[in-house]
Motif scaffolding. Structure first.
Motif, mmCIF file in Angstrom:
data_model
loop_
_atom_site.group_PDB
_atom_site.id
_atom_site.type_symbol
_atom_site.label_atom_id
_atom_site.label_comp_id
_atom_site.label_asym_id
_atom_site.label_seq_id
_atom_site.Cartn_x
_atom_site.Cartn_y
_atom_site.Cartn_z
ATOM 1 N N GLY A 245 0.656 -1.119 0.003
ATOM 2 C CA GLY A 245 -0.018 0.121 0.003
ATOM 3 C C GLY A 245 0.790 1.243 -0.077
ATOM 4 O O GLY A 245 1.822 1.351 0.683
ATOM 5 N N SER A 246 0.330 2.490 -0.714
ATOM 6 C CA SER A 246 1.062 3.411 -0.939
ATOM 7 C C SER A 246 1.631 4.213 0.554
ATOM 8 O O SER A 246 2.939 4.332 0.846
ATOM 9 N N LEU A 247 0.694 4.263 1.368
ATOM 10 C CA LEU A 247 1.049 5.143 2.778
ATOM 11 C C LEU A 247 1.797 4.377 3.648
ATOM 12 O O LEU A 247 2.562 4.616 4.327
ATOM 13 N N ILE A 248 1.291 2.938 3.613
ATOM 14 C CA ILE A 248 2.178 2.021 4.558
ATOM 15 C C ILE A 248 3.716 1.631 4.133
ATOM 16 O O ILE A 248 4.655 1.808 5.096
ATOM 17 N N GLY A 249 3.795 1.989 2.710
ATOM 18 C CA GLY A 249 5.355 1.730 2.243
ATOM 19 C C GLY A 249 6.092 3.009 2.807
ATOM 20 O O GLY A 249 7.207 2.881 3.394
ATOM 21 N N LEU A 250 5.337 3.973 2.614
ATOM 22 C CA LEU A 250 6.180 5.205 2.888
ATOM 23 C C LEU A 250 6.387 5.572 4.642
ATOM 24 O O LEU A 250 7.431 5.816 5.062
ATOM 25 N N TYR A 251 5.516 5.048 5.186
ATOM 26 C CA TYR A 251 5.544 5.156 6.698
ATOM 27 C C TYR A 251 6.655 4.282 7.178
ATOM 28 O O TYR A 251 7.462 4.573 7.836
#
Length: 734
Positions: A245-251
């Motif tokens: 997922g986009s946000l989980i990866g960045l987090y």
């Protein structure tokens, strides 16, 4: 403890006049208070197990509080709880419209009956009844002092006490009643890190009525009610963490290395009734209202005025990451109030061969909603500190893309809605056997919407705007009925339903906020029959229908090009829904009753808007099981010269259900059934009885709701239905 030999008459008000169910040309399921008690139904959501082609699920996704619902009739309903979206099934209590999903899982206090009307009810019940309506009638004050009380105890320390008393004040002229209920039970999902639970019950309510029979031609009923709930969040469980997922990866790449709080599948419990969550855990509701219903009888005509004011305040949310980390947490503060005024004039003409009703309706509501979210907190600061160029388009202080990825935010919405409508409906007996009916309603809706998003870490306001729009609709209905005998009636009808347009309540940018979605419509064509045997021991009712559904309003949760969350209501396209319902009630001998109901739905998308990317024509409609059926049996017997017993068994089945429009396989619930049993004993001829009961006795594990945000936050969680429970109760009358 009595058992009638006949399948007796049930009175309904589905056509705004009192008539028997068997002579009403609609597909209706009706329960009186005793029928609901025998089936163990104590709140409105319970009727879904025993009504064909009705889905009444508690909660919505992973945010909605314990008092919210998702109600679908014949595949048409409302998936989101926000007050910017309208229900597809209208709920009415004593003729008063309850427009919001929040608070709709109401306790059934001092009830007379519940009617589930399938198919569009737009002519007589108005907008937002495209799938059907749930028409609830409470019991009016009696003219003798009497009362009823029930106390029960069961699993999860469940304690319920309900009671009602009729208080005649002045010899049939001034009558009063008061009813109250309190319910308390532990939650059935345990949060093992902080010892709290999810899915508990802590609810109390009171309802009072005062009836003034001023004269044989005029009466006034004033009613007031209040409900208070102080519960924990709905019983959710994490079932998937997707690191792509986009946000989980960045987090996990930018925030977690500094804190050590990596978010991954370690927080998925191997027990469906345990969670590692520690954050927000609250679902509060205060709901109250007052109404006045004045009725004037003028010979062949009756004039009725229904005036009502209602208000609700709710605070609810969830720790949706189900972990000790503050990664995905959300809460909602919701306030709504409404005023409605309806005038009706109805009567008979031509020696009773012409029945008619005409009316006007004004409805006003305003509300405020504050959505407090913490999605991947710390991401904005990490992006600002990250060197540019390593992640394409991101990094570098002052990057204009970064605020859109700040989901530590306050999302606020305001509504101010006005609705006006006028309607008429007539039914004419052309012969002693043949009747025709027709009606038409005009509705005008105007909605003012205000939206604002404050990005807390970025310290910016993404947008702050106010918009408005207006929609109008005509909703006709026509039918023809033929009485083949006193015990067999058939009918054919065509009706149109209208679900109002609106605005997106969770807009991520100004364009989404100020772009409304259009109303949805349905045309339903129905053929049905109501039949019974001459001795009234057997009743069989059925209906088959075909619905053309256009401008479907679907909730889609996806990501934008920057990877941010987008939750948007879209007009997806067209669908076709067809199916049937059959309901049987048999009382072959005294003290023995069998009942059965079956519903079938064949639903498919026929056309999708080119901009819709999250569903395909082969996807199934949400909350639309192909098959639903229930069977019940009740047996009464004398166990001695002084004691009698009654045993009841119920089994309800629902085939595969899709809980989200994208048909996520993890949220697909395969077909399942629930078994309930009840045994009651009482002294012969007494006014009290003792009962023991069990629900979900096979301890079936099933998904009652769920939501996936795999593309963004990487999570999927579900709310499982209540496990096996038992209880003991005592009921008394005086």
């Amino acid at each position: 403890m009595e058992s009638q030999a006949e399948a007796g008459e049930i009175l309904v008000t589905a056509r705004r006049r009192t008539e028997t169910l068997q002579e009403t040309p609609l597909s209706i399921t009706a329960f009186d208070a005793d029928a609901l008690l025998a089936r163990g139904v104590t709140d409105l959501s319970g009727v879904g197990d025993f009504t064909p082609n009705l889905v009444f699920d508690q909660g919505t996704g992973n945010t909605g509080g314990s008092t919210t619902s998702q109600v679908f009739i014949r595949g048409i309903g409302q998936a989101d709880f926000l007050f910017t979206t309208e229900p597809g099934v209208g709920i009415y209590v004593d003729g008063i419209y309850y427009p919001r999903s929040i608070g709709s899982v109401m306790d059934l206090i001092d009830l007379e009956r519940v009617e589930i009307l399938r198919g569009p009810q737009g002519t007589l019940f108005g907008k937002n009844s495209v799938g059907g309506a749930i028409n609830i009638t409470t019991r009016r004050p009696g003219d003798e002092f009497s009362g009823r009380v029930r106390a029960s105890y069961g699993s999860f320390n469940r304690l319920e006490v309900t009671g009602a008393v009729d208080i005649p004040i002045h010899d049939g002229v001034l009558l009063a009643s008061i009813a109250a209920s309190t319910k308390d039970a532990d939650g059935y999902v345990k949060r093992i890190n902080d010892g709290s639970t999810l899915g508990d019950i802590n609810s109390s309510g009171v309802r009072g009525q005062l009836l003034w029979n001023a004269s044989p031609n005029f009466d006034l009923l004033v009613a007031a009610d209040y409900t208070r709930k102080r519960e924990n969040s709905i019983a959710n469980t994490l079932i998937e963490v997707d690191p792509s997922g986009s946000l989980i990866g960045l987090y996990n790449a930018l925030v977690a290395p500094a804190t050590g709080d990596f978010y991954d599948d370690r927080y998925i419990s191997d027990d469906p009734f345990k969670s590692f969550g520690t954050g927000f855990n609250r679902s509060d509701l205060d709901l109250w209202g007052i109404s006045g219903t004045a009725t004037i009888h003028l010979g062949a005509a009756t004039i009725k005025s229904i005036t009502a004011f209602r208000e609700q305040d709710a605070v609810f949310g969830a720790d949706s990451d189900h972990s000790p980390i503050r990664y995905f947490e959300q809460s909602v503060t919701d306030e709504q109030e409404q005023f409605s005024q309806e005038f009706q004039i109805s009567g008979e003409s031509l020696g009773g061969r012409l029945n008619w009703v005409f009316g006007t309706m004004y409805f006003h509501e305003k509300g405020f909603d504050l959505y407090d979210i913490a999605f991947a907190p710390g991401l904005f600061d990490a992006l600002e500190a990250f060197p540019p160029g390593i992640i394409p388009g991101l990094g570098g202080a002052g990057n204009p893309i970064h605020p859109a990825l700040d989901f530590e935010a306050l999302v606020s919405a305001q509504i101010n809605n006005d609705s006006y409508s006028g309607y008429g409906h007539v039914s004419v007996d052309l012969t002693d056997r043949l009747s025709v009916s027709g009606g038409l309603r005009y509705t005008s809706d105007k909605k003012d919407f205000g939206s604002r998003i404050d990005r807390l870490a970025a310290g910016v306001t993404t947008h702050d705007l106010a918009v408005s729009d207006k929609w109008t609709a005509w909703t006709p209905k026509a039918s023809v009925e033929f009485d083949w005998s006193d015990d067999l009636m058939t009918y054919a009808s065509a009706a149109r339903g209208f679900k109002s347009g609106g605005f997106n309540g969770r807009p991520t940018n100004a364009f989404v906020a100020q772009t409304p979605f259009a109303p949805e419509y349905v045309w339903t064509y129905e053929f049905g029959f109501h039949a019974r045997t001459a001795d009234r021991r057997l009743r069989l009712n059925g209906a088959a229908f075909h619905s053309d559904y256009t401008n479907l309003q679907l909730l889609n949760v996806t990501s934008d090009p920057q990877g941010g969350i987008v939750a948007i209501i879209e007009n997806a396209g067209k669908a076709r829904i067809r199916g049937f319902e059959l309901e049987l009630l048999a009382k072959p001998i005294d003290r023995v009753q069998f009942d059965a109901a079956v519903g079938y739905l064949d639903a498919e998308y026929r056309e999708l808007d080119p901009g819709i990317t999250t569903i395909t024509l082969t996807d199934k409609l949400v909350k639309t099981p192909k098959w639903s059926f229930s069977v019940g049996a009740e047996f009464g017997t004398e166990i001695s010269s002084n004691w009698e017993a009654k045993f009841r068994a119920d089994y309800a089945y629902r085939s595969t259900v899709q809980h989200v429009s994208s048909n996520d396989p993890l949220l697909e619930q395969p077909g399942y059934g629930l078994l309930n049993l009840r045994l009651a004993v009482a002294p012969t001829g007494s006014d009290w009885e003792l009962s023991v009961f069990g629900t979900n006795l096979t301890d079936k594990l099933y998904i009652a709701n769920g939501l996936t945000q795999r593309d963004t936050l990487g999570t999927t969680d579900v709310s499982y239905g209540r496990p096996r429970e038992w209880g003991v109760a005592i009921d008394a009358r005086f």
